[in-house]
Structure formats: C-alpha cells, structure tokens
Scaffold this motif. Structure first.
Motif, PDB file in Angstrom:
ATOM      1  N   ILE A 111      -5.103   1.727  -2.013  1.00 30.57           N
ATOM      2  CA  ILE A 111      -4.165   1.627  -0.879  1.00 30.57           C
ATOM      3  C   ILE A 111      -2.712   1.655  -1.371  1.00 30.57           C
ATOM      4  O   ILE A 111      -1.851   2.302  -0.773  1.00 30.57           O
ATOM      5  CB  ILE A 111      -4.464   0.340  -0.064  1.00 30.57           C
ATOM      6  CG1 ILE A 111      -5.826   0.478   0.628  1.00 30.57           C
ATOM      7  CG2 ILE A 111      -3.366   0.047   0.952  1.00 30.57           C
ATOM      8  CD1 ILE A 111      -6.382  -0.826   1.202  1.00 30.57           C
ATOM      9  N   THR A 112      -2.443   0.979  -2.490  1.00 28.27           N
ATOM     10  CA  THR A 112      -1.087   0.949  -3.049  1.00 28.27           C
ATOM     11  C   THR A 112      -0.643   2.342  -3.501  1.00 28.27           C
ATOM     12  O   THR A 112       0.499   2.754  -3.240  1.00 28.27           O
ATOM     13  CB  THR A 112      -1.027  -0.034  -4.242  1.00 28.27           C
ATOM     14  OG1 THR A 112      -1.345  -1.338  -3.748  1.00 28.27           O
ATOM     15  CG2 THR A 112       0.338  -0.047  -4.898  1.00 28.27           C
ATOM     16  N   LYS A 114      -1.747   5.232  -2.454  1.00 34.20           N
ATOM     17  CA  LYS A 114      -1.542   6.072  -1.260  1.00 34.20           C
ATOM     18  C   LYS A 114      -0.179   5.769  -0.624  1.00 34.20           C
ATOM     19  O   LYS A 114       0.521   6.678  -0.178  1.00 34.20           O
ATOM     20  CB  LYS A 114      -2.656   5.818  -0.235  1.00 34.20           C
ATOM     21  CG  LYS A 114      -3.956   6.525  -0.602  1.00 34.20           C
ATOM     22  CD  LYS A 114      -5.060   6.210   0.398  1.00 34.20           C
ATOM     23  CE  LYS A 114      -6.337   6.954   0.012  1.00 34.20           C
ATOM     24  NZ  LYS A 114      -7.535   6.262   0.539  1.00 34.20           N
ATOM     25  N   TYR A 115       0.166   4.502  -0.605  1.00 30.97           N
ATOM     26  CA  TYR A 115       1.459   4.084  -0.052  1.00 30.97           C
ATOM     27  C   TYR A 115       2.602   4.673  -0.865  1.00 30.97           C
ATOM     28  O   TYR A 115       3.577   5.206  -0.315  1.00 30.97           O
ATOM     29  CB  TYR A 115       1.530   2.548  -0.032  1.00 30.97           C
ATOM     30  CG  TYR A 115       2.903   1.986   0.226  1.00 30.97           C
ATOM     31  CD1 TYR A 115       3.396   1.875   1.516  1.00 30.97           C
ATOM     32  CD2 TYR A 115       3.715   1.564  -0.840  1.00 30.97           C
ATOM     33  CE1 TYR A 115       4.669   1.363   1.752  1.00 30.97           C
ATOM     34  CE2 TYR A 115       4.980   1.053  -0.613  1.00 30.97           C
ATOM     35  CZ  TYR A 115       5.452   0.956   0.682  1.00 30.97           C
ATOM     36  OH  TYR A 115       6.708   0.453   0.915  1.00 30.97           O
ATOM     37  N   GLN A 119       5.809   7.232   0.030  1.00 30.45           N
ATOM     38  CA  GLN A 119       7.206   6.897  -0.260  1.00 30.45           C
ATOM     39  C   GLN A 119       7.851   7.934  -1.176  1.00 30.45           C
ATOM     40  O   GLN A 119       9.042   8.242  -1.044  1.00 30.45           O
ATOM     41  CB  GLN A 119       7.302   5.507  -0.923  1.00 30.45           C
ATOM     42  CG  GLN A 119       6.777   4.367  -0.077  1.00 30.45           C
ATOM     43  CD  GLN A 119       7.458   4.277   1.273  1.00 30.45           C
ATOM     44  OE1 GLN A 119       8.672   4.319   1.370  1.00 30.45           O
ATOM     45  NE2 GLN A 119       6.667   4.194   2.334  1.00 30.45           N
ATOM     46  N   VAL A 229       6.905  -2.077  -6.104  1.00 31.59           N
ATOM     47  CA  VAL A 229       5.826  -2.077  -5.112  1.00 31.59           C
ATOM     48  C   VAL A 229       4.863  -3.221  -5.404  1.00 31.59           C
ATOM     49  O   VAL A 229       4.207  -3.250  -6.443  1.00 31.59           O
ATOM     50  CB  VAL A 229       5.077  -0.725  -5.105  1.00 31.59           C
ATOM     51  CG1 VAL A 229       3.991  -0.736  -4.022  1.00 31.59           C
ATOM     52  CG2 VAL A 229       6.063   0.424  -4.874  1.00 31.59           C
ATOM     53  N   SER A 231       1.590  -4.705  -4.794  1.00 36.61           N
ATOM     54  CA  SER A 231       0.296  -4.238  -4.281  1.00 36.61           C
ATOM     55  C   SER A 231      -0.291  -5.235  -3.274  1.00 36.61           C
ATOM     56  O   SER A 231      -0.949  -4.845  -2.315  1.00 36.61           O
ATOM     57  CB  SER A 231      -0.681  -3.997  -5.441  1.00 36.61           C
ATOM     58  OG  SER A 231      -0.800  -5.160  -6.241  1.00 36.61           O
ATOM     59  N   VAL A 234       1.290  -4.617   0.144  1.00 40.38           N
ATOM     60  CA  VAL A 234       0.762  -3.399   0.771  1.00 40.38           C
ATOM     61  C   VAL A 234      -0.626  -3.671   1.355  1.00 40.38           C
ATOM     62  O   VAL A 234      -0.917  -3.308   2.499  1.00 40.38           O
ATOM     63  CB  VAL A 234       0.714  -2.235  -0.261  1.00 40.38           C
ATOM     64  CG1 VAL A 234       0.108  -0.989   0.361  1.00 40.38           C
ATOM     65  CG2 VAL A 234       2.107  -1.938  -0.808  1.00 40.38           C
ATOM     66  N   GLU A 238      -2.021  -3.763   5.359  1.00 33.55           N
ATOM     67  CA  GLU A 238      -3.159  -2.921   5.740  1.00 33.55           C
ATOM     68  C   GLU A 238      -4.267  -3.790   6.359  1.00 33.55           C
ATOM     69  O   GLU A 238      -4.879  -3.409   7.359  1.00 33.55           O
ATOM     70  CB  GLU A 238      -3.679  -2.154   4.512  1.00 33.55           C
ATOM     71  CG  GLU A 238      -4.941  -1.350   4.726  1.00 33.55           C
ATOM     72  CD  GLU A 238      -4.773  -0.177   5.693  1.00 33.55           C
ATOM     73  OE1 GLU A 238      -3.633   0.126   6.092  1.00 33.55           O
ATOM     74  OE2 GLU A 238      -5.799   0.429   6.072  1.00 33.55           O
TER      75      GLU A 238
END
Lengths: 247, 247
Positions: A111-112, A114-115, A119, A229, A231, A234, A238
């Motif tokens: 998920i991180t 993909k985020y 960005q 970032v 994680s 994030v 989600e």
C-alpha cells in the motif's frame, strides 16, 4: 460489522508496543468523529513476546511465525474483519500468516509503495521514462529480504538503500542500540536517522520511506528535506477507508 | 501467562478511544523495558459502539451493559487474565460485568481511592482524626451514582463535588461539549477543567481526582495547585505490578 462503526480493524502488534500505540493513534486521529460512537471498532493483540523478526531472518534465531499465526487467528476469532501489522519486517511472513486465516491482511508495504507511485507522478522531474529513486530506512531484516525493493520495482520506482556499514552503524543502532528507539530513547536515534536520510537524499532519493515502525516515532517530516513517507500513516488511512466502506 | 511477559492484560475500551490509547501508553511507559520482549502482552477491545454510560444512567437511554459484557467475554476468551476499564462511569456496571466472566476486573476507582488514602497520610495536616477532603472531577453519571464518593468514604476520606450547575456548565461542557474532549478538542476543555478544579480547591480539596478518563487528556499536574490524581495512571501501575507478579 456494525452499522455505526463499520468493519472491525484487527491490529497484530507488540513489535514493538510503541509502534502499535502509534498506529492506534493514527487510526483515532484520522477518523472524523464528534463522539465515541463515530469511531471504529479496533481489536489490538499486542504480544511483545513475538521473537524478533530481524534476529530470525538475519541470524537464524527463533522464528516469530508460530506466534504471528496464533496472534492473527486470535484476532479473527475475536471478530476482526481485516488485519494490520505495525511491523514492516513482519511483512516477510504475510504469505504464511494469510494461509492461517480467512480475513485479509492489509499489506502495509504494498500500500505504501502504491501511494508513493501516485505521489511520484506529481513531481516536476517525473517524465514517465526515468524512474524516481526512493530511499529506504528499515531494519536489516526488511532490507535483506528486499521487501520494499520488490514492491517499489513493481511500481516502476527505483530504490536506494544505505551501505551495509551505514545500515548497521547508523540505522540499526538507532532502532536496536543501547540508546535506541526500542530501548525507549528518542533524541539520539532521531539524530542518527536524520543522518541516514541525508545520505540517501545526497544519492538522489526523492522520497524517504520510514520503513520500520520505530522510525517515524522519532524522525519527523521537518527533519527531512524530501517527503518522508510513514508507512503506518498510509496503512491507517487505507484501513479507515475500508472500515467505513468508502470508495 | 508467558514466563517472559507475565500475565496478559485485557483492556475493555473505546469509551472513548483516546482514553484507551492513553491507558495503553501509560502501561507501555511504566513498564521497564530494553527490548520488545520485556513488555507485557496487552489485548485491547476498543469498541466505541458501546452506548454512552452517562446518557443511560442520567437520561435512561440505551444501556451499555450488553456490549460491556460481550466485550469482557471476548477479552477472556482471547486469553486476558485481568481486565482494566478505561472509563470511570462504566465502573457502575462492574458488579454485573464481573458475573459474566471468571477473570478479575481491576477496579480503577477502588484502587485510586486506596492510593489517595496512602498519600493523604503523608500530608502535614493529617492527624488521623479529621478527614482529608478530595475533589472529584467526573461525568454526571459517575457523580450521580456516587461511585467515587462511596470509595472515598470507605477510605475515611471526605469528598467535594461541583455544584449541579458547575457540573453541567463546566465539567460536562469540557467533556461532552461541541468543543469538548470527546469532540477532539483540547485547549478549551483544559481551561474549563482548570476552572472546575480551582472551585473545588477553594472549598478545601487537598487532592483532585481526574475521575473521567477524558480529564487527564487535557488537564495536567502543572495546571492544578494540589496533587491531581490520574485514576488511569494509578490503575496502569497496579496492572503492571500484577502482570509482572511483583508484590
């Protein structure tokens, strides 16, 4: 599932407890709420007896897998409808843990990355051809198993990691050292991690992943010149989205 | 029971989630630890859907008891060996919840009043004859059910509570108001609670009990001229003592 609070979030934690606390706080702080009943039902299994993940992966010590499976099953039986694991290194065991349960594990690393890919497209230097480099601050266990490296490559991003010497004497010292985060210190490890981030930025990193849950406990956005970032942040957002059934 | 981590603590929480988070933090911060594995196994059931305790006690709205029982049973089944409830008002239901489970509930109010009795004996004005007065800052539900009043009297202490008008317009406003703690505010409720504490101290209170778990989230020791007793901190330390098997 409760019509008021949405789906129940399970947290498989204790690795360490401070990171579990931080994830729980991120979930609370990011849930829009005017009263108790607007919040999400969260069940936390914080079992600090789970053997150290890096010590197993790198040095072949006792495996954390049996207690990870047991802990995930406990959450499922208790009514959790999804599982978050506030330990990046423990994600090495996600495929095996998943086999033991029916509910999904929200993969924090996937998920991180993909985020970050989303960005990265907003950066002025993004042109679709050259890959954006991302620096990784994580435990040696996470680095050696190439967990983040693989997820970043899947997103067409490049990765930059500390040298082996930097990894041990700076990053691991900050997390596991006598005056490290896991020993309850904050000031000294913050300085070490800032130094590690600067080294990665000097080599071109456009993002720094706080890829060990202890890192964002001491390293803050202000201390790093590129986006840091977290994680956990994030995955917390989600999980709230999934729990509340928002698209 | 794990030989490393001691007995497992269960937290019946979500009333509100911020208080649950604060109790979990108090347990972590007060456990001497140099690595994850030195910490205590904690299982948290944070169910914010539990109906409001004060709304039931004072206004006869939906009872929280069924969900409190269900939540305690969940913790017992999951392996908790004792239960803490980070909500003072919910302690009104402790006798009923206890009937549903075999593991003990550490009664935060009883433990807090015993602690104050010990501290009171250290005051210069203590002479064994006159009773030391203790101010109570709590929800109307906790005040009306005389929970703290009874435990204080059992310890031979006197109690001082706000007038009905102060209780509603100052204390409850700080906790439940539009800009109250449960709505996510900190600054305004801190000022209101400070004002309420001063009123009680002016009437003779030698201690102030932060007797609603939202109170110590905003009111700090520095803001009060007499000892401010955080019931969550007292019960957290007692739970650690029990978990680690220390006498």
């Amino acid at each position: 599932m409760n019509k008021k609070t949405g789906k129940t979030i399970g947290i498989l934690g204790g690795m360490g407890p401070e990171a579990t606390l931080a994830l729980y706080k991120l979930i609370i702080d990011n849930t829009p709420a005017k009263k108790d009943q607007d919040h999400i039902h969260v069940i936390i299994n914080s079992n600090p007896a789970i053997p150290d993940r890096t010590l197993h992966i790198v040095y072949g010590q006792e495996s954390p897998l049996p207690l990870l499976k047991e802990g995930a099953l406990l959450l499922e039986k208790a009514g959790a409808q999804m599982i978050l694991i506030p330990c990046n290194t423990a994600h090495y065991f996600v495929p095996e843990i998943s086999k033991a349960i029916k509910i999904p594990i929200l993969n924090m690393l996937d998920i991180t990355c993909k985020y970050i890919a989303l960005q990265a497209k907003k950066l002025p230097e993004y042109n679709g051809a050259s890959k954006i480099p991302v620096g990784i601050l994580a435990t040696t266990g996470t680095i050696k198993t190439a967990l983040y490296q693989n997820y970043l490559e899947k997103q067409n991003l490049e990765y930059i990691i500390p040298t082996e010497q930097e990894q041990e004497s700076i990053v691991m010292e900050a997390i596991y050292g006598k005056r490290g985060v896991k020993a309850g210190y904050h000031k000294e490890p913050a300085q070490l991690l800032k130094q590690a981030a600067i080294l990665l930025i000097d080599r071109g990193a456009k993002f720094i992943i706080a890829g060990c849950t202890e890192v964002p406990l001491v390293l803050t956005h202000k201390m790093v010149s590129v986006p840091l970032v977290n994680s956990m942040e994030v995955v917390a957002k989600e999980a709230i989205r999934v729990a509340k059934g928002n698209k």
